[in-house]
Design a protein around this motif. Sequence first.
Motif, mmCIF file in Angstrom:
data_model
loop_
_atom_site.group_PDB
_atom_site.id
_atom_site.type_symbol
_atom_site.label_atom_id
_atom_site.label_comp_id
_atom_site.label_asym_id
_atom_site.label_seq_id
_atom_site.Cartn_x
_atom_site.Cartn_y
_atom_site.Cartn_z
ATOM 1 N N SER A 92 -3.952 -22.147 2.173
ATOM 2 C CA SER A 92 -2.721 -22.241 1.178
ATOM 3 C C SER A 92 -1.758 -21.162 1.034
ATOM 4 O O SER A 92 -0.751 -21.515 0.837
ATOM 5 C CB SER A 92 -3.249 -22.094 -0.382
ATOM 6 O OG SER A 92 -4.229 -23.110 -0.550
ATOM 7 N N GLU A 105 -0.019 -22.012 4.252
ATOM 8 C CA GLU A 105 0.957 -23.181 3.978
ATOM 9 C C GLU A 105 2.208 -22.857 3.096
ATOM 10 O O GLU A 105 3.320 -23.416 3.389
ATOM 11 C CB GLU A 105 0.197 -24.460 3.008
ATOM 12 C CG GLU A 105 0.543 -25.616 2.667
ATOM 13 C CD GLU A 105 -0.618 -26.444 2.189
ATOM 14 O OE1 GLU A 105 -1.101 -27.366 2.695
ATOM 15 O OE2 GLU A 105 -0.813 -26.256 1.058
ATOM 16 N N GLN A 151 4.342 -29.165 2.454
ATOM 17 C CA GLN A 151 2.754 -29.463 2.553
ATOM 18 C C GLN A 151 2.175 -28.917 1.325
ATOM 19 O O GLN A 151 2.373 -27.839 1.151
ATOM 20 C CB GLN A 151 2.309 -28.701 3.818
ATOM 21 C CG GLN A 151 3.085 -29.414 5.047
ATOM 22 C CD GLN A 151 2.816 -31.237 5.295
ATOM 23 O OE1 GLN A 151 1.777 -31.508 4.878
ATOM 24 N NE2 GLN A 151 3.929 -31.954 5.400
ATOM 25 N N ARG A 152 1.292 -29.584 0.651
ATOM 26 C CA ARG A 152 0.537 -29.088 -0.544
ATOM 27 C C ARG A 152 -0.988 -29.562 -0.127
ATOM 28 O O ARG A 152 -1.711 -29.462 -1.246
ATOM 29 C CB ARG A 152 0.822 -29.999 -1.666
ATOM 30 C CG ARG A 152 2.409 -29.652 -1.925
ATOM 31 C CD ARG A 152 2.452 -28.530 -2.964
ATOM 32 N NE ARG A 152 3.732 -28.393 -3.467
ATOM 33 C CZ ARG A 152 4.075 -27.139 -3.949
ATOM 34 N NH1 ARG A 152 3.515 -26.160 -3.560
ATOM 35 N NH2 ARG A 152 5.480 -27.078 -4.360
ATOM 36 N N LYS A 153 -1.369 -29.898 0.771
ATOM 37 C CA LYS A 153 -2.992 -30.207 1.035
ATOM 38 C C LYS A 153 -3.740 -29.088 0.707
ATOM 39 O O LYS A 153 -4.586 -29.219 0.235
ATOM 40 C CB LYS A 153 -2.958 -30.390 2.705
ATOM 41 C CG LYS A 153 -4.469 -31.000 2.993
ATOM 42 C CD LYS A 153 -4.530 -31.107 4.565
ATOM 43 C CE LYS A 153 -5.862 -31.428 5.109
ATOM 44 N NZ LYS A 153 -6.072 -31.527 6.171
ATOM 45 N N HIS A 154 -3.540 -27.863 1.277
ATOM 46 C CA HIS A 154 -4.612 -26.669 0.917
ATOM 47 C C HIS A 154 -4.501 -26.206 -0.557
ATOM 48 O O HIS A 154 -5.256 -26.129 -1.088
ATOM 49 C CB HIS A 154 -4.478 -25.744 1.951
ATOM 50 C CG HIS A 154 -4.767 -26.132 3.485
ATOM 51 N ND1 HIS A 154 -5.897 -26.516 3.786
ATOM 52 C CD2 HIS A 154 -3.744 -26.384 4.311
ATOM 53 C CE1 HIS A 154 -5.792 -26.813 5.263
ATOM 54 N NE2 HIS A 154 -4.630 -26.734 5.503
ATOM 55 N N ARG A 187 -3.754 -28.065 -3.098
ATOM 56 C CA ARG A 187 -4.448 -29.104 -3.892
ATOM 57 C C ARG A 187 -5.938 -28.645 -3.429
ATOM 58 O O ARG A 187 -6.800 -29.041 -4.433
ATOM 59 C CB ARG A 187 -3.911 -30.505 -3.392
ATOM 60 C CG ARG A 187 -2.654 -30.750 -4.006
ATOM 61 C CD ARG A 187 -2.380 -32.169 -3.603
ATOM 62 N NE ARG A 187 -0.901 -32.559 -4.276
ATOM 63 C CZ ARG A 187 -0.154 -33.149 -3.485
ATOM 64 N NH1 ARG A 187 -0.281 -33.232 -2.121
ATOM 65 N NH2 ARG A 187 1.255 -33.332 -3.899
ATOM 66 N N ALA A 188 -6.381 -28.677 -2.373
ATOM 67 C CA ALA A 188 -7.874 -28.294 -2.077
ATOM 68 C C ALA A 188 -8.277 -27.080 -2.776
ATOM 69 O O ALA A 188 -9.344 -27.398 -3.258
ATOM 70 C CB ALA A 188 -8.046 -28.343 -0.784
#
Length: 184
Positions: free
Chosen positions: A146, A149, A163-166, A168-169
């Motif tokens: 994160s 990111e 990007q927000r993948k990590h 949010r994870a």
Amino acid sequence: MPNIPENIELEPDDYDRPSKSQVKRDMLELQELGKQLVELSTDRLKQLPLSETLYEAIRMAQRTTSREGRRRQIHYVGKLMRHTDADAIRTQLDIWENGSREQTRAMHRLEALRDLLLKDDQALTGLLDAYPGADVQHLRTLIRASRKEAQNNAALQPGQDPQRKHYRALFQAIKALNDSTEQE
């Protein structure tokens, strides 16, 4: 002004019931509530405390395609609403529409914890004290990813999507920890 004999006392009428105007306002409120119910999905309708007759009337209104027929059916739903607990229905609709305040506060706390984990390394120690069964390696990996990111997002050109993948994870991992302790 008409002449009223002085020996007659005029006292205000003591009505035990609401005025015609109030009754009409109440009926229109119930009709509006009925319109809201007609717009709900079948799954949501089943969760409400509705009588079988009212449920079927709402379903009929949902299936009615003619404008006048639908208007009449909604009036009928409003009439049936007089015999239900409208306050319980309004409360449930409000919860669905606005979400419960407690859930919102809980989500804000989790978001603040996520942001703290990204800024402060000592926050992970506090989190592990609060949740001793947490997977330390997985959380460290998510925090590291994160942060990377966030650095990459800071270098983006205007108009590019971050990007927000990590990010949010990490939130989902914290939420899962929180949910697992609430169920115990």
